[in-house]
Motif scaffolding. Structure first.
Motif, PDB file in Angstrom:
ATOM      1  N   LEU A   1       0.833  -1.204   0.000  1.00  0.00           N
ATOM      2  CA  LEU A   1       0.000   0.000   0.000  1.00  0.00           C
ATOM      3  C   LEU A   1       0.865   1.251   0.000  1.00  0.00           C
ATOM      4  N   PHE A   2       1.946   1.217   0.725  1.00  0.00           N
ATOM      5  CA  PHE A   2       2.847   2.371   0.785  1.00  0.00           C
ATOM      6  C   PHE A   2       3.596   2.553  -0.540  1.00  0.00           C
ATOM      7  N   LEU A   3       4.023   1.438  -1.152  1.00  0.00           N
ATOM      8  CA  LEU A   3       4.820   1.534  -2.375  1.00  0.00           C
ATOM      9  C   LEU A   3       3.971   1.755  -3.624  1.00  0.00           C
ATOM     10  N   CYS A   4       2.851   1.058  -3.715  1.00  0.00           N
ATOM     11  CA  CYS A   4       2.030   1.145  -4.926  1.00  0.00           C
ATOM     12  C   CYS A   4       0.568   0.953  -4.525  1.00  0.00           C
ATOM     13  N   TRP A   5      -0.098   2.036  -4.147  1.00  0.00           N
ATOM     14  CA  TRP A   5      -1.443   1.909  -3.601  1.00  0.00           C
ATOM     15  C   TRP A   5      -2.472   1.394  -4.600  1.00  0.00           C
ATOM     16  N   PRO A   6      -2.390   1.676  -5.912  1.00  0.00           N
ATOM     17  CA  PRO A   6      -3.411   1.076  -6.803  1.00  0.00           C
ATOM     18  C   PRO A   6      -3.332  -0.455  -6.856  1.00  0.00           C
ATOM     19  N   LEU A   7      -2.112  -0.981  -6.855  1.00  0.00           N
ATOM     20  CA  LEU A   7      -1.950  -2.431  -6.862  1.00  0.00           C
ATOM     21  C   LEU A   7      -2.450  -3.047  -5.558  1.00  0.00           C
ATOM     22  N   ALA A   8      -2.226  -2.370  -4.447  1.00  0.00           N
ATOM     23  CA  ALA A   8      -2.692  -2.873  -3.155  1.00  0.00           C
ATOM     24  C   ALA A   8      -4.220  -2.888  -3.105  1.00  0.00           C
ATOM     25  N   LEU A   9      -4.858  -1.860  -3.622  1.00  0.00           N
ATOM     26  CA  LEU A   9      -6.317  -1.833  -3.633  1.00  0.00           C
ATOM     27  C   LEU A   9      -6.881  -2.894  -4.582  1.00  0.00           C
ATOM     28  N   LEU A  10      -6.212  -3.108  -5.706  1.00  0.00           N
ATOM     29  CA  LEU A  10      -6.628  -4.154  -6.625  1.00  0.00           C
ATOM     30  C   LEU A  10      -6.515  -5.529  -5.958  1.00  0.00           C
ATOM     31  N   ALA A  11      -5.446  -5.751  -5.225  1.00  0.00           N
ATOM     32  CA  ALA A  11      -5.278  -7.013  -4.507  1.00  0.00           C
ATOM     33  C   ALA A  11      -6.363  -7.183  -3.447  1.00  0.00           C
ATOM     34  N   LEU A  12      -6.714  -6.093  -2.798  1.00  0.00           N
ATOM     35  CA  LEU A  12      -7.748  -6.134  -1.765  1.00  0.00           C
ATOM     36  C   LEU A  12      -9.105  -6.487  -2.362  1.00  0.00           C
ATOM     37  N   VAL A  13      -9.384  -6.021  -3.560  1.00  0.00           N
ATOM     38  CA  VAL A  13     -10.662  -6.292  -4.216  1.00  0.00           C
ATOM     39  C   VAL A  13     -10.680  -7.696  -4.825  1.00  0.00           C
ATOM     40  N   LEU A  14      -9.559  -8.135  -5.412  1.00  0.00           N
ATOM     41  CA  LEU A  14      -9.540  -9.418  -6.111  1.00  0.00           C
ATOM     42  C   LEU A  14      -9.372 -10.615  -5.185  1.00  0.00           C
ATOM     43  N   TYR A  15      -8.871 -10.435  -3.976  1.00  0.00           N
ATOM     44  CA  TYR A  15      -8.646 -11.574  -3.077  1.00  0.00           C
ATOM     45  C   TYR A  15      -9.935 -12.338  -2.767  1.00  0.00           C
ATOM     46  N   PRO A  16     -11.046 -11.681  -2.405  1.00  0.00           N
ATOM     47  CA  PRO A  16     -12.279 -12.456  -2.157  1.00  0.00           C
ATOM     48  C   PRO A  16     -12.772 -13.193  -3.401  1.00  0.00           C
ATOM     49  N   LEU A  17     -12.613 -12.597  -4.566  1.00  0.00           N
ATOM     50  CA  LEU A  17     -13.009 -13.259  -5.803  1.00  0.00           C
ATOM     51  C   LEU A  17     -12.155 -14.501  -6.046  1.00  0.00           C
ATOM     52  N   PHE A  18     -10.863 -14.392  -5.838  1.00  0.00           N
ATOM     53  CA  PHE A  18      -9.954 -15.535  -5.977  1.00  0.00           C
ATOM     54  C   PHE A  18     -10.302 -16.625  -4.975  1.00  0.00           C
ATOM     55  N   TRP A  19     -10.648 -16.226  -3.761  1.00  0.00           N
ATOM     56  CA  TRP A  19     -11.027 -17.188  -2.726  1.00  0.00           C
ATOM     57  C   TRP A  19     -12.282 -17.950  -3.134  1.00  0.00           C
ATOM     58  N   LEU A  20     -13.263 -17.253  -3.695  1.00  0.00           N
ATOM     59  CA  LEU A  20     -14.496 -17.906  -4.131  1.00  0.00           C
ATOM     60  C   LEU A  20     -14.258 -18.854  -5.307  1.00  0.00           C
ATOM     61  N   ILE A  21     -13.362 -18.489  -6.211  1.00  0.00           N
ATOM     62  CA  ILE A  21     -13.071 -19.340  -7.362  1.00  0.00           C
ATOM     63  C   ILE A  21     -12.369 -20.618  -6.924  1.00  0.00           C
ATOM     64  N   THR A  22     -11.458 -20.530  -5.953  1.00  0.00           N
ATOM     65  CA  THR A  22     -10.704 -21.712  -5.522  1.00  0.00           C
ATOM     66  C   THR A  22     -11.445 -22.572  -4.494  1.00  0.00           C
ATOM     67  N   LEU A  23     -12.558 -22.103  -3.959  1.00  0.00           N
ATOM     68  CA  LEU A  23     -13.293 -22.856  -2.939  1.00  0.00           C
ATOM     69  C   LEU A  23     -13.749 -24.237  -3.420  1.00  0.00           C
ATOM     70  N   PRO A  24     -14.322 -24.389  -4.625  1.00  0.00           N
ATOM     71  CA  PRO A  24     -14.716 -25.747  -5.056  1.00  0.00           C
ATOM     72  C   PRO A  24     -13.537 -26.711  -5.142  1.00  0.00           C
ATOM     73  N   PHE A  25     -12.373 -26.220  -5.552  1.00  0.00           N
ATOM     74  CA  PHE A  25     -11.209 -27.092  -5.631  1.00  0.00           C
ATOM     75  C   PHE A  25     -10.768 -27.549  -4.246  1.00  0.00           C
ATOM     76  N   ARG A  26     -10.881 -26.675  -3.269  1.00  0.00           N
ATOM     77  CA  ARG A  26     -10.542 -27.069  -1.896  1.00  0.00           C
ATOM     78  C   ARG A  26     -11.510 -28.128  -1.380  1.00  0.00           C
TER      79      ARG A  26
END
Length: 66
Positions: free
Chosen positions: A11-36
């Motif tokens: 967030l300190f070094l590159c705040w747009p990338l940090a916000l993108l990671a914050l938004v995409l993490y729940p989506l990634f978690w939902l996509i990988t849930l069936p595989f788990r």
């Protein structure tokens, strides 16, 4: 805690990338849930098969750890 600290550095070094990671993490978690869930089921199936194969040895007095 380490992941959060890493995110704060990002967030300190590159705040747009940090916000993108914050938004995409729940989506990634939902996509990988069936595989788990499939992985948990397959692991359970292998444990049942292992128990069936080891049953004669356990009945005859073998120790389960060896």
């Amino acid at each position: 805690m380490f992941g959060f600290m890493l995110w704060l550095v990002l967030l300190f070094l590159c705040w747009p990338l940090a916000l993108l990671a914050l938004v995409l993490y729940p989506l990634f978690w939902l996509i990988t849930l069936p595989f788990r869930l499939i992985g948990i089921g397959v692991e359970g199936l292998f444990e049942v098969l292992r128990a069936i194969v080891m049953l004669p040895a356990r009945i005859l007095g073998g120790s389960p750890g060896r």
